[in-house]
Structure formats: structure tokens, C-alpha cells
Design a protein around this motif. Structure first.
Motif, PDB file in Angstrom:
ATOM      1  N   SER A  62      -6.080   3.600   8.325  1.00  0.00           N
ATOM      2  CA  SER A  62      -5.118   3.571   7.228  1.00  0.00           C
ATOM      3  C   SER A  62      -4.740   2.147   6.830  1.00  0.00           C
ATOM      4  O   SER A  62      -4.654   1.249   7.664  1.00  0.00           O
ATOM      5  CB  SER A  62      -3.856   4.333   7.622  1.00  0.00           C
ATOM      6  OG  SER A  62      -2.852   4.190   6.643  1.00  0.00           O
ATOM      7  N   SER A  63      -4.513   1.963   5.532  1.00  0.00           N
ATOM      8  CA  SER A  63      -4.112   0.647   5.025  1.00  0.00           C
ATOM      9  C   SER A  63      -2.606   0.537   4.833  1.00  0.00           C
ATOM     10  O   SER A  63      -2.105  -0.479   4.385  1.00  0.00           O
ATOM     11  CB  SER A  63      -4.801   0.377   3.678  1.00  0.00           C
ATOM     12  OG  SER A  63      -4.397   1.351   2.722  1.00  0.00           O
TER      13      SER A  63
ATOM     14  N   LYS B 234       2.927   5.956   7.587  1.00  0.00           N
ATOM     15  CA  LYS B 234       2.274   6.592   6.439  1.00  0.00           C
ATOM     16  C   LYS B 234       1.025   7.352   6.874  1.00  0.00           C
ATOM     17  O   LYS B 234       0.722   8.438   6.352  1.00  0.00           O
ATOM     18  CB  LYS B 234       1.908   5.548   5.378  1.00  0.00           C
ATOM     19  CG  LYS B 234       3.098   4.973   4.615  1.00  0.00           C
ATOM     20  CD  LYS B 234       2.625   4.064   3.487  1.00  0.00           C
ATOM     21  CE  LYS B 234       3.808   3.574   2.642  1.00  0.00           C
ATOM     22  NZ  LYS B 234       4.679   2.671   3.381  1.00  0.00           N
ATOM     23  N   ALA B 235       0.299   6.799   7.838  1.00  0.00           N
ATOM     24  CA  ALA B 235      -0.911   7.471   8.327  1.00  0.00           C
ATOM     25  C   ALA B 235      -0.562   8.800   8.979  1.00  0.00           C
ATOM     26  O   ALA B 235      -1.250   9.810   8.773  1.00  0.00           O
ATOM     27  CB  ALA B 235      -1.635   6.563   9.322  1.00  0.00           C
TER      28      ALA B 235
ATOM     29  N   HIS C 124      -2.769   5.216  -1.323  1.00  0.00           N
ATOM     30  CA  HIS C 124      -3.711   4.108  -1.513  1.00  0.00           C
ATOM     31  C   HIS C 124      -4.426   3.868  -0.184  1.00  0.00           C
ATOM     32  O   HIS C 124      -4.012   3.048   0.627  1.00  0.00           O
ATOM     33  CB  HIS C 124      -2.956   2.860  -1.970  1.00  0.00           C
ATOM     34  CG  HIS C 124      -3.865   1.712  -2.325  1.00  0.00           C
ATOM     35  ND1 HIS C 124      -4.418   1.566  -3.572  1.00  0.00           N
ATOM     36  CD2 HIS C 124      -4.316   0.678  -1.585  1.00  0.00           C
ATOM     37  CE1 HIS C 124      -5.178   0.483  -3.584  1.00  0.00           C
ATOM     38  NE2 HIS C 124      -5.125  -0.086  -2.389  1.00  0.00           N
ATOM     39  N   GLN C 125      -5.496   4.625   0.039  1.00  0.00           N
ATOM     40  CA  GLN C 125      -6.179   4.595   1.327  1.00  0.00           C
ATOM     41  C   GLN C 125      -7.689   4.439   1.129  1.00  0.00           C
ATOM     42  O   GLN C 125      -8.230   4.831   0.084  1.00  0.00           O
ATOM     43  CB  GLN C 125      -5.927   5.904   2.093  1.00  0.00           C
ATOM     44  CG  GLN C 125      -4.473   6.213   2.354  1.00  0.00           C
ATOM     45  CD  GLN C 125      -3.841   5.277   3.361  1.00  0.00           C
ATOM     46  OE1 GLN C 125      -4.527   4.543   4.068  1.00  0.00           O
ATOM     47  NE2 GLN C 125      -2.512   5.300   3.435  1.00  0.00           N
TER      48      GLN C 125
ATOM     49  N   VAL D 291     -10.481   7.284   5.221  1.00  0.00           N
ATOM     50  CA  VAL D 291      -9.250   8.009   5.549  1.00  0.00           C
ATOM     51  C   VAL D 291      -9.251   9.372   4.867  1.00  0.00           C
ATOM     52  O   VAL D 291      -8.916  10.396   5.472  1.00  0.00           O
ATOM     53  CB  VAL D 291      -8.005   7.204   5.126  1.00  0.00           C
ATOM     54  CG1 VAL D 291      -6.746   8.059   5.231  1.00  0.00           C
ATOM     55  CG2 VAL D 291      -7.860   5.961   5.991  1.00  0.00           C
ATOM     56  N   TRP D 292      -9.686   9.397   3.595  1.00  0.00           N
ATOM     57  CA  TRP D 292      -9.704  10.667   2.865  1.00  0.00           C
ATOM     58  C   TRP D 292     -10.765  11.608   3.413  1.00  0.00           C
ATOM     59  O   TRP D 292     -10.607  12.834   3.363  1.00  0.00           O
ATOM     60  CB  TRP D 292      -9.911  10.407   1.371  1.00  0.00           C
ATOM     61  CG  TRP D 292      -8.736   9.709   0.754  1.00  0.00           C
ATOM     62  CD1 TRP D 292      -8.694   8.467   0.203  1.00  0.00           C
ATOM     63  CD2 TRP D 292      -7.395  10.217   0.674  1.00  0.00           C
ATOM     64  NE1 TRP D 292      -7.424   8.160  -0.219  1.00  0.00           N
ATOM     65  CE2 TRP D 292      -6.605   9.214   0.056  1.00  0.00           C
ATOM     66  CE3 TRP D 292      -6.783  11.406   1.067  1.00  0.00           C
ATOM     67  CZ2 TRP D 292      -5.244   9.385  -0.180  1.00  0.00           C
ATOM     68  CZ3 TRP D 292      -5.425  11.575   0.830  1.00  0.00           C
ATOM     69  CH2 TRP D 292      -4.672  10.567   0.218  1.00  0.00           C
TER      70      TRP D 292
ATOM     71  N   HIS E 149       0.824  -1.189   0.000  1.00  0.00           N
ATOM     72  CA  HIS E 149       0.000   0.000   0.000  1.00  0.00           C
ATOM     73  C   HIS E 149       0.867   1.251   0.000  1.00  0.00           C
ATOM     74  O   HIS E 149       1.686   1.438   0.886  1.00  0.00           O
ATOM     75  CB  HIS E 149      -0.918   0.010   1.227  1.00  0.00           C
ATOM     76  CG  HIS E 149      -1.852  -1.155   1.281  1.00  0.00           C
ATOM     77  ND1 HIS E 149      -2.943  -1.275   0.452  1.00  0.00           N
ATOM     78  CD2 HIS E 149      -1.841  -2.261   2.069  1.00  0.00           C
ATOM     79  CE1 HIS E 149      -3.577  -2.410   0.732  1.00  0.00           C
ATOM     80  NE2 HIS E 149      -2.924  -3.021   1.708  1.00  0.00           N
TER      81      HIS E 149
END
Length: 413
Positions: free
Chosen positions: A145-146, A151-152, A25-26, A30-31, A21
Motif C-alpha cells: 500500500s502507498s 488505510k491498507a 490511490h493504490q 494492491v487492487w 495518498h
């Protein structure tokens, strides 16, 4: 479902899954939180460019106007202590929406205020709404988050940077019409964010059918018994004195109209956002979290020192404020990532405890800077801010053995 406890060594299959990911790519949820976070931090920056105008129109002193940040941050600091308890009872989505609703309401009333003390009181209510949102948003992005915790957090700090950068430009533009317009702008933006979360964030943040675990009101205080978390919180409180000296006091010495201040803080926030995403992970990889934090804090102290030396030269102050965005963007991501794995407590609890300490520093700085300028001279607030940031480096050095394990976690050992 409770958020994951402290991460140690990840299983090979977990590492492989996370590597599939990318940052962008979430899931849609998340968005949704990402967008709402931008709008929440736009609300903070919208007010900056109109601070001098508010002082003129409401016949308030610099220190009285800086109370708009002090009341906001003080209420937010103490409210952080109850965010986990509230979120564990009404859910992350409910807490986020409640926070946004509070901000929209008090911002709307603030646009009609006729005295500085009414504005100060309403900004305290704004701090309550922001506390409910900020602590929960970070925990929500991490849990949804994935792509893993790191990253999150980069996404979250990017949202902070974007919000802080866009907010002043919009605030300066609206503020050139009337100082009341930015407050009405905040209320409008918050309504949009409320609708985005309502329709795009799913009700159950978890996939489990197990009963939601309720978090005690004492949990953040218990979390601060861990020396590593307490150390990072104190460091954040100290460097936030410098941070909010820039936010609340620097607009008075740059001698720019509202729109001009908006452009300065746009540049500051853009650098904050860019470095949060692009350079902070590289610094962490090259130097390790602790060394990178120390480097950024030293650079920040130097910038504040230069602002103190050249306070009467607005061009130097403007350049230093913009450059400070890059330093703060890096440091915010580094320290927030460290906090998430600093102690064996739930991430929402760690975030609440850390944020409580962090915003205590933010509450002290604005009024202190205004008073120092009134009693002594315009240069002293920047010197004092630089001293507090240097003290944060000393705290890291004294407590190094308690936070050294953060770099071990980063390296996956």
C-alpha cells in the motif's frame, strides 16, 4: 524484504508522503490482492445459505453440519502458524496463489461429495488454503500500500466485508438450484482470482536485491510472548465465538429458504463492509481504539442476547443478524489495526499469531452452538455467544496496561 517492525513515531517527511495518498490511490498490485481477497471471502459466505439444505439432503444433524465451519476454522487456525514460514520461502505471490489453488481444488471435490463427513474433511482442506491466503493477503496489502498501514487495513477489511456480503447472495441463488452449485461456484471464482494474481501482481513484492529473510516456524509462538498481542488474540478468539454462532447457527433459526438467507447475509455483509471503511476510522479518532472496541463488543453482546431472548421470532433474529454486521465491521477494523502495531514483531508474524488465536474461537463456536441447541434448547447458543463476547471485554479491562500504548501510537505520540 521483511515487513516493517512496530511503528512508533513517524518522521515528518513520512507523514507528509502518506498524506498525499488517498485510500483509493493504490498500486495495481494492491487492487489485485484486494480483488482476490473479495473472492476468497465470497467462498466463505457462499456456503451459509445452504447449511439447512445440506442437513436435509445428506441426512445430517445441525451439529454435524456445523462441523463444516469447525473443521475449516480449526485447520485454518493451526495453518496460520506456518504461513509466515511458507511466505518467506516462496514469496507472497506464490503463497497467495497456492492458497487459492487449494481452495479451488477442494471446493470442486466438495461439489461432488456424497456424505457429510466427506464435506467436513474437504472443508478442512479449504481452511488450509484460506489460511495461506488470508494471513498473506493482509501482510501483502500492508506492504504494497502507498497510503500507510491504517488505510491498507481499511482496504483489507472492506474486501472481507464485500466478499462476505456478496458470497451469501450468490450462494443462496445457486443453492436454490442445488446445494452442490455454491461449491462449484467457489471453484470457478477461485480460478478467476488465481488468474488475476498471476497477471496483475508482480513477482517481486519488494524492490530490494537482498536475500529473502526466512521466518522461523516458532516465530508466531515467540510473538505471543508479547502480552499486548496475546491479549488482542484472546479477545478476538472470544468475540469470534459470537461471530461464528451467527455464521454457522443462525441460519437454522431464521426459517428462510436458501435465497432468503442469502439476502439476510448480504445485508449483514454490506453493513460490515461499509462500517469497516467509513465509521471505524471515525470511532478510532473520537474514542480511541480501545474504548471504541469495548463499545462495539458490548453492543455485539446485546445483539446476541436479544437473539437468545427472541429465538422463536425469526424477524427479530434477522434484524439482529443484519445489525451485527455493522458492529463487527467496526470491531474487525479496530482490532486488526491494533494488532499490526501491538508488538515489536514483523507484521506477517503478528498477523499469523493473532489469526491462530482468532480462529481457535471460530473453530469452537459452530459445533458448540449446534450441540447446545440439540441438548438444551435453540436459545442457549446465543446466550453463550453473548457471554463469550462479554468475557472479551473483561480480558481487555484486566490487561489494559499492556495494550494502552495502542492509543498512544494512534495519536502519533
Amino acid at each position: 524484504m521483511a515487513l516493517a517492525n512496530k511503528t512508533t513515531t513517524l518522521a515528518p517527511e513520512t507523514v507528509l508522503e502518506e498524506s498525499k495518498h488517498g485510500l483509493f490511490h493504490q498500486p495495481i498490485a494492491v487492487w489485485a490482492v484486494f480483488f482476490a481477497s473479495i473472492t476468497a471471502f465470497m467462498g466463505m459466505g457462499l456456503v451459509n445459505p445452504v447449511l439447512p439444505t445440506i442437513a436435509d439432503n445428506l441426512e445430517a444433524s445441525k451439529s454435524e453440519v456445523t462441523l463444516l465451519f469447525t473443521s475449516y476454522n480449526a485447520v485454518m487456525a493451526f495453518a496460520m502458524l506456518i504461513t509466515g514460514a511458507i511466505s518467506s520461502r516462496i514469496g507472497q505471490k506464490g503463497t497467495l496463489m497456492l492458497g487459492i489453488a487449494v481452495i479451488a481444488t477442494v471446493a470442486g471435490f466438495a461439489s461432488q461429495a456424497d456424505s457429510i463427513w466427506t464435506l467436513v474433511a474437504l472443508r478442512g482442506g479449504w481452511g488450509l488454503g484460506n489460511a495461506l491466503f488470508v494471513a498473506t493477503a493482509l501482510a501483502a496489502i500492508v506492504s504494497l500500500s502507498s497510503g500507510g498501514t491504517a488505510k491498507a487495513i481499511i482496504l483489507y477489511e472492506a474486501a472481507v466485508g464485500l466478499g462476505i456480503s456478496i458470497g451469501p447472495l450468490l450462494g443462496g441463488t445457486l443453492g436454490s438450484i442445488t446445494w452442490r452449485a455454491p461449491f462449484m461456484g467457489v471453484a470457478t471464482i477461485m480460478v478467476i482470482a488465481f488468474l488475476v494474481l498471476l497477471f496483475l501482481m508482480p513477482k517481486p513484492v519488494t524492490t530490494t536485491t537482498a536475500p529473502r529473510q526466512k521466518i522461523s516456524l516458532l516465530a508466531p509462538f515467540q510473538a505471543m510472548k508479547h502480552r499486548s498481542l496475546l491479549t488482542l488474540g484472546i479477545v478476538a478468539a472470544l468475540y469470534n465465538v459470537g461471530f461464528f454462532t451467527i455464521m454457522a447457527y443462525a441460519p437454522f433459526v431464521m426459517k428462510l429458504p436458501a435465497q432468503g438467507l442469502g439476502f439476510v447475509f448480504l445485508g449483514w455483509g454490506m453493513l460490515l463492509a461499509i462500517t469497516s471503511v467509513l465509521t471505524a476510522p471515525k470511532l478510532k479518532q473520537w474514542l480511541g481504539t480501545i474504548k471504541a472496541m469495548v463499545l462495539m463488543l458490548l453492543l455485539f453482546a446485546v445483539l446476541l442476547l436479544l437473539m437468545g431472548i427472541f429465538t422463536e421470532t425469526p424477524a427479530v433474529v434477522i434484524v439482529c443478524v443484519i445489525l451485527a454486521g455493522a458492529v463487527l465491521g467496526n470491531n474487525n477494523t479496530l482490532i486488526t489495526t491494533a494488532v499490526m502495531d501491538a508488538a515489536p514483531v514483523e507484521r506477517s508474524t503478528a498477523s499469523a499469531a493473532y489469526s491462530f488465536l482468532r480462529f481457535l474461537g471460530a473453530a469452537i463456536a459452530p459445533f458448540m452452538a449446534g450441540k447446545l441447541a440439540e441438548i438444551f434448547n435453540a436459545n442457549l447458543p446465543f446466550y453463550v455467544g453473548s457471554g463469550f463476547v462479554l468475557l472479551s471485554v473483561v480480558i481487555i479491562g484486566v490487561n489494559l496496561k499492556h495494550i494502552r500504548h495502542i492509543d498512544t501510537i494512534d495519536s502519533g505520540h
